[in-house]
Design a protein around this motif. Structure first.
Motif, mmCIF file in Angstrom:
data_model
loop_
_atom_site.group_PDB
_atom_site.id
_atom_site.type_symbol
_atom_site.label_atom_id
_atom_site.label_comp_id
_atom_site.label_asym_id
_atom_site.label_seq_id
_atom_site.Cartn_x
_atom_site.Cartn_y
_atom_site.Cartn_z
ATOM 1 N N GLY A 164 42.623 -21.680 -125.343
ATOM 2 C CA GLY A 164 43.398 -21.626 -124.036
ATOM 3 C C GLY A 164 42.837 -20.221 -123.006
ATOM 4 N N MET A 165 41.568 -19.791 -123.489
ATOM 5 C CA MET A 165 41.062 -18.623 -122.343
ATOM 6 C C MET A 165 39.840 -19.359 -121.841
ATOM 7 S SD MET A 165 40.745 -15.803 -125.497
ATOM 8 C CE MET A 165 42.126 -15.305 -126.291
ATOM 9 N N GLU A 166 39.743 -18.691 -120.707
ATOM 10 C CA GLU A 166 38.511 -19.103 -119.932
ATOM 11 C C GLU A 166 37.268 -18.332 -120.575
ATOM 12 O OE1 GLU A 166 37.806 -20.818 -117.112
ATOM 13 O OE2 GLU A 166 39.667 -21.449 -117.026
ATOM 14 N N ILE A 167 36.200 -18.916 -120.505
ATOM 15 C CA ILE A 167 34.940 -18.381 -121.035
ATOM 16 C C ILE A 167 33.895 -18.365 -120.144
ATOM 17 C CG2 ILE A 167 33.190 -18.772 -123.014
ATOM 18 C CD1 ILE A 167 35.140 -20.341 -124.492
ATOM 19 N N TYR A 168 33.457 -17.044 -119.730
ATOM 20 C CA TYR A 168 32.381 -16.743 -118.755
ATOM 21 C C TYR A 168 30.861 -16.480 -119.436
ATOM 22 C CZ TYR A 168 36.168 -16.702 -115.578
ATOM 23 O OH TYR A 168 37.305 -17.161 -114.762
ATOM 24 N N ASP A 169 30.137 -17.077 -119.065
ATOM 25 C CA ASP A 169 28.614 -16.591 -119.553
ATOM 26 C C ASP A 169 27.956 -15.527 -118.451
ATOM 27 O OD1 ASP A 169 25.956 -16.257 -120.417
ATOM 28 O OD2 ASP A 169 25.713 -18.244 -120.895
ATOM 29 N N ALA A 170 27.814 -14.478 -118.899
ATOM 30 C CA ALA A 170 27.482 -13.331 -117.857
ATOM 31 C C ALA A 170 26.025 -13.893 -117.413
ATOM 32 C CB ALA A 170 27.419 -12.239 -118.518
ATOM 33 N N ASP A 171 25.454 -14.522 -117.851
ATOM 34 C CA ASP A 171 24.031 -14.867 -117.362
ATOM 35 C C ASP A 171 24.081 -15.557 -116.071
ATOM 36 O OD1 ASP A 171 22.446 -13.527 -119.356
ATOM 37 O OD2 ASP A 171 22.036 -15.339 -120.529
ATOM 38 N N ASP A 172 25.340 -16.393 -116.188
ATOM 39 C CA ASP A 172 25.517 -17.172 -114.840
ATOM 40 C C ASP A 172 25.635 -16.500 -113.554
ATOM 41 O OD1 ASP A 172 25.402 -19.363 -116.526
ATOM 42 O OD2 ASP A 172 27.644 -19.653 -116.716
ATOM 43 N N GLN B 218 38.232 -14.079 -133.754
ATOM 44 C CA GLN B 218 39.516 -14.467 -133.537
ATOM 45 C C GLN B 218 40.823 -13.723 -134.246
ATOM 46 O OE1 GLN B 218 39.315 -18.613 -135.084
ATOM 47 N NE2 GLN B 218 39.536 -19.377 -133.256
ATOM 48 N N ARG B 219 40.553 -13.109 -135.360
ATOM 49 C CA ARG B 219 41.324 -12.264 -136.216
ATOM 50 C C ARG B 219 41.536 -11.132 -135.361
ATOM 51 N NH1 ARG B 219 39.005 -13.240 -141.880
ATOM 52 N NH2 ARG B 219 40.248 -14.849 -142.694
ATOM 53 N N ALA B 220 40.287 -10.442 -134.958
ATOM 54 C CA ALA B 220 40.306 -9.302 -134.302
ATOM 55 C C ALA B 220 41.073 -9.283 -132.880
ATOM 56 C CB ALA B 220 39.088 -8.753 -133.885
ATOM 57 N N ILE B 221 40.988 -10.322 -132.149
ATOM 58 C CA ILE B 221 41.859 -10.634 -130.972
ATOM 59 C C ILE B 221 43.226 -10.945 -131.187
ATOM 60 C CG2 ILE B 221 41.992 -12.441 -128.987
ATOM 61 C CD1 ILE B 221 38.985 -13.177 -129.215
ATOM 62 N N LEU C 16 36.626 -10.484 -114.500
ATOM 63 C CA LEU C 16 37.800 -10.170 -115.377
ATOM 64 C C LEU C 16 39.131 -9.432 -114.888
ATOM 65 C CD1 LEU C 16 35.359 -8.223 -118.111
ATOM 66 C CD2 LEU C 16 36.361 -10.619 -118.273
ATOM 67 N N ARG C 17 38.966 -8.631 -113.854
ATOM 68 C CA ARG C 17 40.235 -8.161 -113.110
ATOM 69 C C ARG C 17 40.983 -9.082 -112.571
ATOM 70 N NH1 ARG C 17 42.449 -3.966 -113.255
ATOM 71 N NH2 ARG C 17 40.677 -2.608 -112.911
ATOM 72 N N ARG C 18 40.305 -10.322 -112.152
ATOM 73 C CA ARG C 18 40.979 -11.291 -111.253
ATOM 74 C C ARG C 18 41.826 -12.207 -112.526
ATOM 75 N NH1 ARG C 18 36.956 -15.385 -110.115
ATOM 76 N NH2 ARG C 18 37.311 -16.068 -111.894
ATOM 77 N N GLU C 19 41.223 -12.238 -113.826
ATOM 78 C CA GLU C 19 41.808 -13.221 -114.837
ATOM 79 C C GLU C 19 43.040 -12.252 -115.365
ATOM 80 O OE1 GLU C 19 41.215 -16.217 -115.983
ATOM 81 O OE2 GLU C 19 39.544 -16.286 -114.449
ATOM 82 N N ASP C 20 42.819 -11.033 -115.296
ATOM 83 C CA ASP C 20 43.765 -9.940 -115.853
ATOM 84 C C ASP C 20 44.953 -9.996 -115.013
ATOM 85 O OD1 ASP C 20 44.696 -7.693 -117.601
ATOM 86 O OD2 ASP C 20 44.725 -6.496 -115.831
ATOM 87 N N SER C 21 44.671 -10.032 -113.344
ATOM 88 C CA SER C 21 45.692 -10.109 -112.412
ATOM 89 C C SER C 21 46.590 -11.325 -112.396
ATOM 90 C CB SER C 21 45.312 -9.963 -111.249
ATOM 91 O OG SER C 21 44.675 -11.026 -110.777
ATOM 92 N N CYS C 22 45.990 -12.557 -113.210
ATOM 93 C CA CYS C 22 46.622 -13.803 -113.306
ATOM 94 C C CYS C 22 47.447 -13.713 -114.628
ATOM 95 C CB CYS C 22 45.621 -14.890 -113.194
ATOM 96 S SG CYS C 22 45.091 -14.926 -111.449
ATOM 97 N N ARG C 23 47.171 -12.507 -115.461
ATOM 98 C CA ARG C 23 47.695 -12.845 -116.888
ATOM 99 C C ARG C 23 47.098 -13.499 -117.842
ATOM 100 N NH1 ARG C 23 51.261 -8.589 -116.642
ATOM 101 N NH2 ARG C 23 52.765 -8.422 -114.845
ATOM 102 N N ILE D 190 37.130 -14.683 -122.130
ATOM 103 C CA ILE D 190 35.913 -14.389 -123.007
ATOM 104 C C ILE D 190 34.853 -14.268 -122.040
ATOM 105 C CG2 ILE D 190 34.454 -14.987 -124.794
ATOM 106 C CD1 ILE D 190 36.977 -16.231 -126.131
ATOM 107 N N LEU D 191 33.928 -12.996 -122.305
ATOM 108 C CA LEU D 191 32.826 -12.920 -121.330
ATOM 109 C C LEU D 191 31.784 -12.707 -122.333
ATOM 110 C CD1 LEU D 191 31.374 -12.295 -118.641
ATOM 111 C CD2 LEU D 191 32.047 -10.167 -118.809
#
Length: 157
Positions: free
Chosen positions: A1-9, A151-154, A41-48, A52-53
């Motif tokens: 259920g999390m958005e995943i971003y590849d910083a290389d993009d 996953q355990r750490a998250i 990341l700020r945008r994702e956080d503001s949308c609660r 993952i980056l």
């Protein structure tokens, strides 16, 4: 259920060209890229929304920029609580010997960063340390073991 971003993009065409030519990026090349990643990341956080980056945040300063944005460049401290409070980020330091990582890079196809730049990344690497919020996971484990540990750490943190 999390958005995943590849910083290389999100590297600029200039950064991609430089790396493709075998030239390592410097701080000046990376800071605008890291600020753009912070904004995502700020945008994702503001949308609660949790996200993952995947990012080679090699230096402590780079990780501060991801947490606090451009203000981290001027000061060595994260932003104070308030409208632009620092993001809560768990950094996952994937740790492994250069030969294992080099082998994986050689299998990658169509990527702008050649395996020859790996040494420059190891040279720049400042592994996370306290008080940074991080875990270290060995790349010598199997992929399912790595994922489970993250996953355990998250979900426990």
């Amino acid at each position: 259920g999390m958005e995943i971003y590849d910083a290389d993009d999100y590297h600029s065409p200039e950064n991609k060209k430089k790396m493709a030519e075998g030239i390592p990026l410097n701080d000046e090349d990376r800071i605008p890229w890291l600020c753009a990643l912070h904004d995502i990341l700020r945008r994702e956080d503001s949308c609660r929304q949790d996200a993952i980056l995947a990012c080679s945040a090699l230096k402590k300063m780079y990780r501060r920029v991801l947490v606090s944005g451009a203000s981290a460049i001027e000061s060595n401290q994260p932003e104070q609580p308030g409208e632009n409070a620092a993001l809560k980020i768990l950094f996952v330091h994937l740790d492994g010997p250069m030969d294992i990582i080099a082998g994986r890079l050689k299998k990658r196809r169509g990527h702008f960063m050649p395996p020859e730049l790996l040494k420059s990344q190891f040279d720049a690497l400042e592994p996370p340390s306290a008080p940074e919020n991080f875990i270290t996971v060995s790349l010598e484990k199997s992929l399912p073991e790595i994922v489970l540990e993250i996953q355990r750490a998250i979900f426990q943190g």
